[in-house]
Design a protein around this motif. Structure first.
Motif, PDB file in Angstrom:
ATOM      1  N   GLY A  25     -15.423 -31.070  35.484  1.00 32.57           N
ATOM      2  CA  GLY A  25     -15.241 -30.115  34.371  1.00 32.57           C
ATOM      3  C   GLY A  25     -13.962 -30.155  33.835  1.00 32.57           C
ATOM      4  N   ALA A  26     -12.894 -31.142  34.159  1.00 37.05           N
ATOM      5  CA  ALA A  26     -11.704 -31.348  33.776  1.00 37.05           C
ATOM      6  C   ALA A  26     -11.739 -32.038  32.344  1.00 37.05           C
ATOM      7  CB  ALA A  26     -10.920 -32.196  34.541  1.00 37.05           C
ATOM      8  N   GLY A  27     -10.547 -31.776  31.707  1.00 36.56           N
ATOM      9  CA  GLY A  27     -10.430 -32.361  30.320  1.00 36.56           C
ATOM     10  C   GLY A  27     -10.437 -31.240  29.154  1.00 36.56           C
ATOM     11  N   GLU A  28     -10.520 -31.720  28.058  1.00 35.63           N
ATOM     12  CA  GLU A  28     -10.207 -30.928  26.768  1.00 35.63           C
ATOM     13  C   GLU A  28     -11.687 -30.025  26.575  1.00 35.63           C
ATOM     14  OE1 GLU A  28      -9.708 -31.125  21.932  1.00 35.63           O
ATOM     15  OE2 GLU A  28      -8.861 -32.573  23.347  1.00 35.63           O
ATOM     16  N   LEU A  29     -11.641 -28.908  26.502  1.00 37.57           N
ATOM     17  CA  LEU A  29     -12.778 -27.931  26.743  1.00 37.57           C
ATOM     18  C   LEU A  29     -13.131 -27.563  25.032  1.00 37.57           C
ATOM     19  CD1 LEU A  29     -12.025 -25.103  29.351  1.00 37.57           C
ATOM     20  CD2 LEU A  29     -13.617 -27.434  29.427  1.00 37.57           C
ATOM     21  N   GLY A  30     -12.288 -28.020  24.097  1.00 39.77           N
ATOM     22  CA  GLY A  30     -12.448 -27.505  22.651  1.00 39.77           C
ATOM     23  C   GLY A  30     -11.238 -27.044  22.073  1.00 39.77           C
ATOM     24  N   PHE A  31     -11.630 -26.448  20.916  1.00 39.42           N
ATOM     25  CA  PHE A  31     -10.280 -26.137  20.091  1.00 39.42           C
ATOM     26  C   PHE A  31     -10.589 -24.490  20.114  1.00 39.42           C
ATOM     27  CE2 PHE A  31      -9.157 -24.399  15.851  1.00 39.42           C
ATOM     28  CZ  PHE A  31      -7.715 -24.527  16.139  1.00 39.42           C
ATOM     29  N   PHE A  32      -9.422 -23.751  20.201  1.00 44.67           N
ATOM     30  CA  PHE A  32      -9.337 -22.517  20.384  1.00 44.67           C
ATOM     31  C   PHE A  32      -8.322 -22.007  19.454  1.00 44.67           C
ATOM     32  CE2 PHE A  32     -11.099 -23.598  24.665  1.00 44.67           C
ATOM     33  CZ  PHE A  32     -12.319 -23.103  24.577  1.00 44.67           C
ATOM     34  N   PRO A  33      -8.748 -21.199  18.497  1.00 45.29           N
ATOM     35  CA  PRO A  33      -7.815 -20.820  17.380  1.00 45.29           C
ATOM     36  C   PRO A  33      -6.636 -19.756  18.047  1.00 45.29           C
ATOM     37  CG  PRO A  33      -9.823 -19.971  16.921  1.00 45.29           C
ATOM     38  CD  PRO A  33      -9.994 -20.760  18.177  1.00 45.29           C
ATOM     39  N   PRO A  34      -5.423 -20.249  17.557  1.00 44.02           N
ATOM     40  CA  PRO A  34      -4.289 -19.123  17.748  1.00 44.02           C
ATOM     41  C   PRO A  34      -4.427 -17.679  17.104  1.00 44.02           C
ATOM     42  CG  PRO A  34      -3.468 -20.769  16.484  1.00 44.02           C
ATOM     43  CD  PRO A  34      -4.980 -21.004  16.772  1.00 44.02           C
ATOM     44  N   TYR A  35      -3.354 -17.024  17.031  1.00 47.63           N
ATOM     45  CA  TYR A  35      -3.524 -15.517  16.645  1.00 47.63           C
ATOM     46  C   TYR A  35      -3.761 -15.731  15.100  1.00 47.63           C
ATOM     47  CZ  TYR A  35       1.009 -16.739  15.084  1.00 47.63           C
ATOM     48  OH  TYR A  35       2.349 -17.307  14.441  1.00 47.63           O
ATOM     49  N   SER A  36      -4.632 -15.052  14.202  1.00 46.50           N
ATOM     50  CA  SER A  36      -4.643 -14.968  12.838  1.00 46.50           C
ATOM     51  C   SER A  36      -4.553 -13.745  12.401  1.00 46.50           C
ATOM     52  CB  SER A  36      -6.001 -15.765  12.591  1.00 46.50           C
ATOM     53  OG  SER A  36      -6.072 -15.674  11.351  1.00 46.50           O
ATOM     54  N   TRP A  37      -3.999 -13.620  11.155  1.00 46.88           N
ATOM     55  CA  TRP A  37      -3.762 -12.363  10.590  1.00 46.88           C
ATOM     56  C   TRP A  37      -4.875 -12.299   9.505  1.00 46.88           C
ATOM     57  CZ3 TRP A  37      -0.757  -8.128  11.666  1.00 46.88           C
ATOM     58  CH2 TRP A  37       0.168  -8.616  12.613  1.00 46.88           C
ATOM     59  N   TRP A  38      -5.725 -13.187   9.077  1.00 50.27           N
ATOM     60  CA  TRP A  38      -6.765 -13.158   8.098  1.00 50.27           C
ATOM     61  C   TRP A  38      -7.884 -12.207   8.220  1.00 50.27           C
ATOM     62  CZ3 TRP A  38      -5.039 -14.449   3.482  1.00 50.27           C
ATOM     63  CH2 TRP A  38      -4.229 -15.259   3.533  1.00 50.27           C
ATOM     64  N   PRO A  39      -8.310 -12.148   9.537  1.00 51.40           N
ATOM     65  CA  PRO A  39      -9.326 -11.232   9.974  1.00 51.40           C
ATOM     66  C   PRO A  39      -8.881  -9.724   9.477  1.00 51.40           C
ATOM     67  CG  PRO A  39      -9.340 -12.525  11.816  1.00 51.40           C
ATOM     68  CD  PRO A  39      -7.999 -12.957  10.765  1.00 51.40           C
TER      69      PRO A  39
ATOM     70  N   GLY B  88      -8.114 -17.626   2.560  1.00 46.33           N
ATOM     71  CA  GLY B  88      -7.105 -17.798   3.396  1.00 46.33           C
ATOM     72  C   GLY B  88      -7.600 -17.901   4.937  1.00 46.33           C
ATOM     73  N   TRP B  89      -8.658 -17.136   5.142  1.00 44.54           N
ATOM     74  CA  TRP B  89      -9.046 -17.239   6.649  1.00 44.54           C
ATOM     75  C   TRP B  89      -9.823 -18.575   6.868  1.00 44.54           C
ATOM     76  CZ3 TRP B  89     -12.813 -13.255   9.051  1.00 44.54           C
ATOM     77  CH2 TRP B  89     -12.795 -13.561  10.555  1.00 44.54           C
ATOM     78  N   ILE B  90     -10.506 -18.933   5.878  1.00 46.35           N
ATOM     79  CA  ILE B  90     -11.137 -20.321   5.740  1.00 46.35           C
ATOM     80  C   ILE B  90     -10.245 -21.565   6.050  1.00 46.35           C
ATOM     81  CG2 ILE B  90     -12.815 -21.860   4.710  1.00 46.35           C
ATOM     82  CD1 ILE B  90     -14.316 -19.485   3.617  1.00 46.35           C
ATOM     83  N   PHE B  91      -9.360 -21.450   5.210  1.00 46.61           N
ATOM     84  CA  PHE B  91      -8.114 -22.425   5.175  1.00 46.61           C
ATOM     85  C   PHE B  91      -7.148 -22.446   5.816  1.00 46.61           C
ATOM     86  CE2 PHE B  91     -11.234 -22.887   1.213  1.00 46.61           C
ATOM     87  CZ  PHE B  91     -11.503 -24.068   1.393  1.00 46.61           C
ATOM     88  N   GLU B  92      -6.905 -21.688   6.779  1.00 52.31           N
ATOM     89  CA  GLU B  92      -5.833 -21.490   7.520  1.00 52.31           C
ATOM     90  C   GLU B  92      -5.530 -22.522   8.198  1.00 52.31           C
ATOM     91  OE1 GLU B  92      -5.329 -18.303  10.485  1.00 52.31           O
ATOM     92  OE2 GLU B  92      -7.554 -18.475  10.792  1.00 52.31           O
ATOM     93  N   TYR B  93      -6.202 -23.219   8.622  1.00 51.89           N
ATOM     94  CA  TYR B  93      -5.723 -24.504   9.456  1.00 51.89           C
ATOM     95  C   TYR B  93      -5.584 -25.780   8.692  1.00 51.89           C
ATOM     96  CZ  TYR B  93      -7.311 -21.473  13.245  1.00 51.89           C
ATOM     97  OH  TYR B  93      -7.565 -20.528  14.006  1.00 51.89           O
ATOM     98  N   TYR B  94      -5.486 -25.692   7.484  1.00 48.15           N
ATOM     99  CA  TYR B  94      -5.232 -26.729   6.442  1.00 48.15           C
ATOM    100  C   TYR B  94      -3.725 -26.920   6.243  1.00 48.15           C
ATOM    101  CZ  TYR B  94     -10.270 -27.673   6.274  1.00 48.15           C
ATOM    102  OH  TYR B  94     -11.528 -28.014   6.408  1.00 48.15           O
ATOM    103  N   ARG B  95      -3.112 -25.873   6.268  1.00 43.62           N
ATOM    104  CA  ARG B  95      -1.527 -25.853   5.916  1.00 43.62           C
ATOM    105  C   ARG B  95      -1.035 -24.832   6.856  1.00 43.62           C
ATOM    106  NH1 ARG B  95      -0.077 -21.558   3.213  1.00 43.62           N
ATOM    107  NH2 ARG B  95      -1.774 -20.238   2.446  1.00 43.62           N
TER     108      ARG B  95
END
Length: 132
Positions: A71-85, A120-127
């Motif tokens: 089960g070792a290795g990368e488990l996926g992408f978990f977003p950090p905090y976000s103010w958009w919600p 902003g919420w949708i595109f927050e990981y583009y910039r």
């Protein structure tokens, strides 16, 4: 995923037994309808998980002979905090408040700000700091 499918199957069977009993005891259409819909939803999820469990390889946590290292290795992408919600929820509150008070200019303002917040919420990981 077979374990998850069985959990939903058991839940669906339980709700299938409880729904008619609830109708007989109370005669309430609202609760009976809600229990019937919950039964159908649980069985729908069980069907979905059952189909996927049959098609995919067992995950390490599903195998009895698995090691911890499997089960070792990368488990996926978990977003950090976000103010958009917060801003999306705030604009929804403005829309609902405007509708309740019949102030249509407030509803239009809420939809406009909501479009900005949702974009902003949708595109927050583009910039910015967390760009990919």
């Amino acid at each position: 995923m077979k374990v998850e499918a069985w959990i939903f199957i058991i839940t669906g069977i339980f709700l299938l037994l409880v729904s008619p009993a609830y109708w007989v005891i109370t005669g309430d259409w609202t609760g009976t309808s809600a229990l019937t819909m919950a039964t159908l939803l649980a069985l729908m999820v069980a069907l979905y998980l059952g189909f996927h469990a049959a098609k995919m390889e067992p995950r390490p946590e599903d195998r009895k002979d698995a090691e911890i290292a499997d089960g070792a290795g990368e488990l996926g992408f978990f977003p950090p905090y976000s103010w958009w919600p917060l801003w999306c929820g705030s604009t929804l509150a403005v829309i609902v408040f405007g509708t309740a008070m019949q102030e249509w200019w407030l509803v239009i303002l809420g939809f406009t700000l909501g479009a900005v917040a949702l974009s902003g919420w949708i595109f927050e990981y583009y910039r910015g700091e967390h760009a990919h």
